[in-house]
Write an enzyme that holds these catalytic residues in place. Structure first.
Site, PDB file in Angstrom:
ATOM      1  N   GLY A   1      31.652 -16.175 -34.211  1.00  0.00           N
ATOM      2  CA  GLY A   1      33.029 -16.255 -34.609  1.00  0.00           C
ATOM      3  C   GLY A   1      33.450 -17.370 -33.622  1.00  0.00           C
TER       4      GLY A   1
ATOM      5  CD  GLU B   1      25.805 -30.231 -38.279  1.00  0.00           C
ATOM      6  OE1 GLU B   1      25.739 -29.100 -39.204  1.00  0.00           O
ATOM      7  OE2 GLU B   1      26.737 -30.651 -38.111  1.00  0.00           O
ATOM      8  N   GLY B   2      21.617 -32.317 -38.828  1.00  0.00           N
ATOM      9  CA  GLY B   2      20.526 -32.432 -40.020  1.00  0.00           C
ATOM     10  C   GLY B   2      21.296 -31.274 -40.956  1.00  0.00           C
TER      11      GLY B   2
ATOM     12  N   GLY C   1      22.504 -19.755 -32.411  1.00  0.00           N
ATOM     13  CA  GLY C   1      23.757 -20.494 -33.000  1.00  0.00           C
ATOM     14  C   GLY C   1      24.865 -19.517 -33.110  1.00  0.00           C
TER      15      GLY C   1
ATOM     16  CE  LYS D   1      25.585 -31.975 -42.779  1.00  0.00           C
ATOM     17  NZ  LYS D   1      24.682 -30.790 -41.991  1.00  0.00           N
TER      18      LYS D   1
ATOM     19  N   GLY E   1      24.621 -21.860 -37.626  1.00  0.00           N
ATOM     20  CA  GLY E   1      25.359 -22.170 -36.582  1.00  0.00           C
ATOM     21  C   GLY E   1      25.241 -23.369 -36.064  1.00  0.00           C
TER      22      GLY E   1
END
Length: 240
Positions: free
Chosen positions: A203, A110-111, A171, A37, A14
């Site tokens: 979700g 974000e890794g 997450g 990213k 997540g």
């Protein structure tokens, strides 16, 4: 915090949705946001990547950028080597994030996978990029069994490197949590050595973007721009 690095205790837990939620909460507060990213793996040239997904969910006012895209769903260094492409090095991540920070109030990096996944043949990791940036790390963890050990290991790795762990976000919080998930709400901060800063419903990424943006602040604690409260959520979930 002009730059926050978003890592995880593993993959498929997540991170992208949490990154989008943090971006949406920041945008709701009037802040300009960029998401970076460094290495997108397992996605074709015309497919939507994680940065694209954050922009879709958090809003068109969010700037999205990738440094490299590798076709196979593998660790960044492995995917780059197999594709015969240049790897993404921590120095390049730090440079790109710094440039984005010059024009945005918040940059989310974000890794891929966990904190110590290799990005290049020299063993460069997301932790190295965070160190170069002097940025805190937000850790995303799953809700169920196994998460305490992974959170403890990630927290230990951060402290060993002198990095600040901003906190932990679950997450994908299930609609019907079991005993392990409920207990983990109380145990995660102890294992991680950092506060619990949110729980994003399972979700959530399937919501319409407008609904996602409206709800995002209610999933995150005040340090992330939200209204979520760990103690109240833990108590309501019946944590043991």
């Amino acid at each position: 915090m002009p730059v926050v690095v978003v890592s995880g205790t593993g993959t498929e837990i997540g991170k992208t949705v949490v990154t989008a939620a943090v971006a949406a909460a920041a945008r709701a507060a009037g802040r300009s946001v960029a998401v970076l990213k460094p290495a997108q793996t397992g996605v074709g040239p015309r497919e939507r990547g994680d940065a694209d997904e954050v922009v879709r969910l958090a809003g068109p006012g969010v700037t999205g950028r990738e440094l490299a895209r590798f076709p196979e769903p593998l660790a960044p260094e492995t995917a780059a080597r197999r594709a015969g492409m240049a790897p993404v090095r921590p120095e390049a991540v730090a440079e790109a994030a710094g440039k984005l920070a010059a024009g945005h109030d918040l940059v989310l990096v974000e890794g891929a996978g966990g904190l110590l996944v290799r990005y290049d043949a020299d063993g460069g990791t997301l932790a190295d990029a965070a160190r170069l940036l002097g940025a805190p790390v937000l850790v995303v963890a799953p809700a169920g069994l196994g998460t305490l050990n992974a959170a403890a290991l990630t927290g230990e790795a951060l402290r060993t490197r002198g990095l600040v762990q901003l906190g932990v976000v679950v997450g994908s919080w299930p609609a019907a949590p079991g005993l392990a998930e409920r207990c983990n709400l109380a145990d995660l901060p102890v294992s991680a050595g950092a506060p619990l800063l949110g729980a994003v419903p399972a979700g959530a990424g399937a919501l319409a973007p407008e609904a996602f943006r409206s709800a995002a602040p209610s999933w995150l604690a005040a340090p992330l721009g939200g209204t979520w409260e760990a103690e109240a959520f833990t108590r309501a979930a019946g944590a043991v």
